[in-house]
Motif scaffolding. Sequence first.
Motif, PDB file in Angstrom:
ATOM      1  N   CYS A 205      23.120  26.040  65.147  1.00 26.58           N
ATOM      2  CA  CYS A 205      23.492  26.356  66.766  1.00 26.58           C
ATOM      3  C   CYS A 205      22.596  25.628  67.808  1.00 26.58           C
ATOM      4  O   CYS A 205      22.921  25.335  68.895  1.00 26.58           O
ATOM      5  N   ALA A 206      21.459  25.364  67.426  1.00 31.27           N
ATOM      6  CA  ALA A 206      20.328  24.982  68.175  1.00 31.27           C
ATOM      7  C   ALA A 206      20.604  23.412  68.864  1.00 31.27           C
ATOM      8  O   ALA A 206      20.486  23.152  69.993  1.00 31.27           O
ATOM      9  N   ASN A 207      21.202  22.591  67.938  1.00 34.11           N
ATOM     10  CA  ASN A 207      21.464  21.281  68.596  1.00 34.11           C
ATOM     11  C   ASN A 207      22.750  20.704  67.849  1.00 34.11           C
ATOM     12  O   ASN A 207      22.927  19.558  68.093  1.00 34.11           O
ATOM     13  N   GLN A 208      23.482  21.365  67.191  1.00 34.27           N
ATOM     14  CA  GLN A 208      24.625  20.632  66.575  1.00 34.27           C
ATOM     15  C   GLN A 208      26.240  21.530  67.146  1.00 34.27           C
ATOM     16  O   GLN A 208      27.040  20.604  67.153  1.00 34.27           O
ATOM     17  N   ILE A 209      25.985  22.787  67.348  1.00 33.61           N
ATOM     18  CA  ILE A 209      27.107  23.503  67.636  1.00 33.61           C
ATOM     19  C   ILE A 209      27.286  23.444  69.024  1.00 33.61           C
ATOM     20  O   ILE A 209      26.407  23.972  69.909  1.00 33.61           O
ATOM     21  N   THR A 210      28.422  22.773  69.752  1.00 34.63           N
ATOM     22  CA  THR A 210      28.673  22.706  70.950  1.00 34.63           C
ATOM     23  C   THR A 210      29.509  23.441  71.667  1.00 34.63           C
ATOM     24  O   THR A 210      30.363  24.144  71.042  1.00 34.63           O
ATOM     25  N   GLU A 211      29.846  23.391  72.922  1.00 35.66           N
ATOM     26  CA  GLU A 211      31.044  24.260  73.672  1.00 35.66           C
ATOM     27  C   GLU A 211      32.221  23.547  73.252  1.00 35.66           C
ATOM     28  O   GLU A 211      33.229  24.152  73.905  1.00 35.66           O
ATOM     29  N   ASN A 212      32.420  22.462  72.597  1.00 34.57           N
ATOM     30  CA  ASN A 212      33.582  22.017  72.291  1.00 34.57           C
ATOM     31  C   ASN A 212      34.186  22.350  70.888  1.00 34.57           C
ATOM     32  O   ASN A 212      35.286  22.117  70.323  1.00 34.57           O
ATOM     33  N   HIS A 213      33.133  23.062  69.952  1.00 31.86           N
ATOM     34  CA  HIS A 213      33.257  23.535  68.754  1.00 31.86           C
ATOM     35  C   HIS A 213      34.512  24.563  68.792  1.00 31.86           C
ATOM     36  O   HIS A 213      34.502  25.394  69.826  1.00 31.86           O
ATOM     37  N   ILE A 214      35.303  24.775  67.800  1.00 27.76           N
ATOM     38  CA  ILE A 214      36.009  26.127  67.459  1.00 27.76           C
ATOM     39  C   ILE A 214      35.301  26.682  66.311  1.00 27.76           C
ATOM     40  O   ILE A 214      35.360  25.900  65.059  1.00 27.76           O
ATOM     41  N   GLU A 233      28.991  28.225  74.794  1.00 26.82           N
ATOM     42  CA  GLU A 233      30.067  29.128  74.679  1.00 26.82           C
ATOM     43  C   GLU A 233      31.256  28.211  74.070  1.00 26.82           C
ATOM     44  O   GLU A 233      32.037  27.521  74.695  1.00 26.82           O
ATOM     45  N   PRO A 234      31.292  28.065  72.764  1.00 24.50           N
ATOM     46  CA  PRO A 234      32.364  27.466  71.963  1.00 24.50           C
ATOM     47  C   PRO A 234      33.609  28.225  71.876  1.00 24.50           C
ATOM     48  O   PRO A 234      33.592  29.301  72.457  1.00 24.50           O
ATOM     49  N   TYR A 235      34.698  27.638  71.670  1.00 25.62           N
ATOM     50  CA  TYR A 235      35.932  28.433  71.565  1.00 25.62           C
ATOM     51  C   TYR A 235      35.599  29.554  70.286  1.00 25.62           C
ATOM     52  O   TYR A 235      34.966  28.985  69.435  1.00 25.62           O
ATOM     53  N   LEU A 236      36.262  30.543  70.358  1.00 27.81           N
ATOM     54  CA  LEU A 236      35.985  31.732  69.418  1.00 27.81           C
ATOM     55  C   LEU A 236      37.476  32.198  69.157  1.00 27.81           C
ATOM     56  O   LEU A 236      38.221  32.579  69.917  1.00 27.81           O
ATOM     57  N   ILE A 237      37.864  32.194  67.930  1.00 28.02           N
ATOM     58  CA  ILE A 237      39.013  32.655  66.969  1.00 28.02           C
ATOM     59  C   ILE A 237      38.599  33.665  66.228  1.00 28.02           C
ATOM     60  O   ILE A 237      38.092  33.409  65.167  1.00 28.02           O
ATOM     61  N   PHE A 238      38.782  34.936  66.632  1.00 30.67           N
ATOM     62  CA  PHE A 238      38.737  36.371  65.906  1.00 30.67           C
ATOM     63  C   PHE A 238      40.056  36.557  65.072  1.00 30.67           C
ATOM     64  O   PHE A 238      40.980  36.840  65.849  1.00 30.67           O
ATOM     65  N   MET A 239      39.848  36.431  63.915  1.00 28.05           N
ATOM     66  CA  MET A 239      41.205  36.711  62.917  1.00 28.05           C
ATOM     67  C   MET A 239      41.171  37.845  62.219  1.00 28.05           C
ATOM     68  O   MET A 239      41.925  38.078  61.350  1.00 28.05           O
ATOM     69  N   TYR A 240      40.480  38.824  62.701  1.00 28.90           N
ATOM     70  CA  TYR A 240      40.639  40.345  62.038  1.00 28.90           C
ATOM     71  C   TYR A 240      41.642  40.760  62.187  1.00 28.90           C
ATOM     72  O   TYR A 240      42.161  41.702  61.227  1.00 28.90           O
ATOM     73  N   GLU A 241      42.696  40.705  63.276  1.00 32.33           N
ATOM     74  CA  GLU A 241      43.811  41.229  63.215  1.00 32.33           C
ATOM     75  C   GLU A 241      44.771  40.728  62.463  1.00 32.33           C
ATOM     76  O   GLU A 241      45.880  41.339  61.808  1.00 32.33           O
ATOM     77  N   VAL A 242      44.883  39.401  62.185  1.00 35.85           N
ATOM     78  CA  VAL A 242      45.617  38.491  61.066  1.00 35.85           C
ATOM     79  C   VAL A 242      45.299  39.103  59.807  1.00 35.85           C
ATOM     80  O   VAL A 242      45.892  39.149  58.953  1.00 35.85           O
ATOM     81  N   GLU A 243      44.119  39.477  59.415  1.00 37.22           N
ATOM     82  CA  GLU A 243      43.721  39.815  58.136  1.00 37.22           C
ATOM     83  C   GLU A 243      43.698  41.319  57.725  1.00 37.22           C
ATOM     84  O   GLU A 243      43.559  41.779  56.841  1.00 37.22           O
ATOM     85  N   LYS A 263      33.160  38.381  76.108  1.00 35.35           N
ATOM     86  CA  LYS A 263      34.183  37.868  77.036  1.00 35.35           C
ATOM     87  C   LYS A 263      33.376  37.762  78.550  1.00 35.35           C
ATOM     88  O   LYS A 263      33.759  36.889  79.243  1.00 35.35           O
ATOM     89  N   GLU A 264      32.929  38.969  78.814  1.00 34.32           N
ATOM     90  CA  GLU A 264      32.588  39.096  80.368  1.00 34.32           C
ATOM     91  C   GLU A 264      31.415  38.313  80.600  1.00 34.32           C
ATOM     92  O   GLU A 264      30.921  38.037  81.741  1.00 34.32           O
ATOM     93  N   PRO A 269      36.660  33.072  79.814  1.00 32.81           N
ATOM     94  CA  PRO A 269      37.137  34.115  78.858  1.00 32.81           C
ATOM     95  C   PRO A 269      38.262  33.650  77.901  1.00 32.81           C
ATOM     96  O   PRO A 269      38.517  34.169  76.804  1.00 32.81           O
ATOM     97  N   GLU A 270      39.100  32.817  78.472  1.00 30.00           N
ATOM     98  CA  GLU A 270      40.142  32.109  77.883  1.00 30.00           C
ATOM     99  C   GLU A 270      39.604  31.535  76.433  1.00 30.00           C
ATOM    100  O   GLU A 270      40.616  31.138  75.896  1.00 30.00           O
ATOM    101  N   LYS A 271      38.336  31.227  76.486  1.00 26.26           N
ATOM    102  CA  LYS A 271      38.057  30.388  75.241  1.00 26.26           C
ATOM    103  C   LYS A 271      37.807  31.417  73.891  1.00 26.26           C
ATOM    104  O   LYS A 271      37.533  30.845  72.867  1.00 26.26           O
ATOM    105  N   ILE A 272      38.108  32.671  74.031  1.00 22.31           N
ATOM    106  CA  ILE A 272      38.041  33.633  72.936  1.00 22.31           C
ATOM    107  C   ILE A 272      39.381  33.955  72.819  1.00 22.31           C
ATOM    108  O   ILE A 272      40.142  34.477  73.650  1.00 22.31           O
ATOM    109  N   LYS A 273      39.773  33.844  71.418  1.00 18.22           N
ATOM    110  CA  LYS A 273      41.083  34.433  71.118  1.00 18.22           C
ATOM    111  C   LYS A 273      41.159  35.361  70.033  1.00 18.22           C
ATOM    112  O   LYS A 273      40.239  35.421  69.178  1.00 18.22           O
ATOM    113  N   ILE A 274      42.389  36.241  70.155  1.00 17.13           N
ATOM    114  CA  ILE A 274      42.406  37.200  69.079  1.00 17.13           C
ATOM    115  C   ILE A 274      43.780  36.949  68.615  1.00 17.13           C
ATOM    116  O   ILE A 274      44.668  37.988  69.096  1.00 17.13           O
TER     117      ILE A 274
END
Length: 299
Positions: A205-214, A233-243, A263-264, A269-274
């Motif tokens: 995450c220090a030098n490879q994970i970018t704000e455009n990663h999902i 702040e990469p895109y985050l998709i939390f799938m706990y509701e799906v699972e 999110k706050e 904050p729209e980059k975080i999806k559930i």
Amino acid sequence: DSYMIQKELLGDKTLILVEGIFLQRKEYDQIFLSVPTMFGIALSSLFPKADVIYYDDGLGSYYDNLVEQMNRSMQGKLCRLFRIDLTHMEAKALYVNNTTFCKSTMTKDIRPLPSMLHCSEEFLQLLYRVFQYKSNPDYDKYPMIYLSQPNDASNQGMEVQSTKIMELLQSYEKQCIVRPHPRQKNLDTGCLSVDKTRGLWELSCANQITENHILLGTYSTAQFIPKLLYQREPYLIFMYEVERPESSNMNYDAIMQMIQGVKEGYSNPEKIKIPMSLAELKRDIEDILNEKPKQNRIL
């Protein structure tokens, strides 16, 4: 593994054997633990005057009281059955990577670990050497990383949904790479590429994970690391509701509290999806892939 403590004196009568580890037989002022384990209970029993200090072990250190959890667990009940004093396990202090997000009630004394955000290049190179870290060029190639997690509770419903998620991701062979959890063995990823480097995620995450990663995951500490350590702040998709199965021991209130806190802190904050379903998951992935810039870059 055996957690039996052998208090007998060995050799020159200056050593104690604790779970196969030799310690000098002297008084210790402090015991550092990430979580309260039987090994930690053994140490605190040997050195009851020592302060027990905890350090960041992921999301549990931010919202849960790990000592109270241990007291309520079968482990704690067994200790009380055998009259093992657990009061020594109370936290004198807690060190975390990001005190802003920490809501733990383990102790009022919450302290920051050295910041990775402002560390020198020399220190970063030292970490690379210590952890034998090598960058993974695949992270530059794939915009989406699936951070899979083991089904520790062996919940059949969750297993079925996890299989369906993996089937859905087969459509993103050119966009997605799977990073298996260290405890996962023989994970069937179908046609998806797999990160086999096992490099330390915090350093990736220090030098490879970018704000455009999902970053996709059920609800993983790894998804929070870019923000917690590097204010990225990469895109985050939390799938706990799906699972989410009909019965589960997951603390969903704590999960939502942590996600809401992140999110706050996100500039967008729209980059975080559930997503609530597989259909919503697919829609969220498509929306992000279609809207975000084609090139990843470190900001």
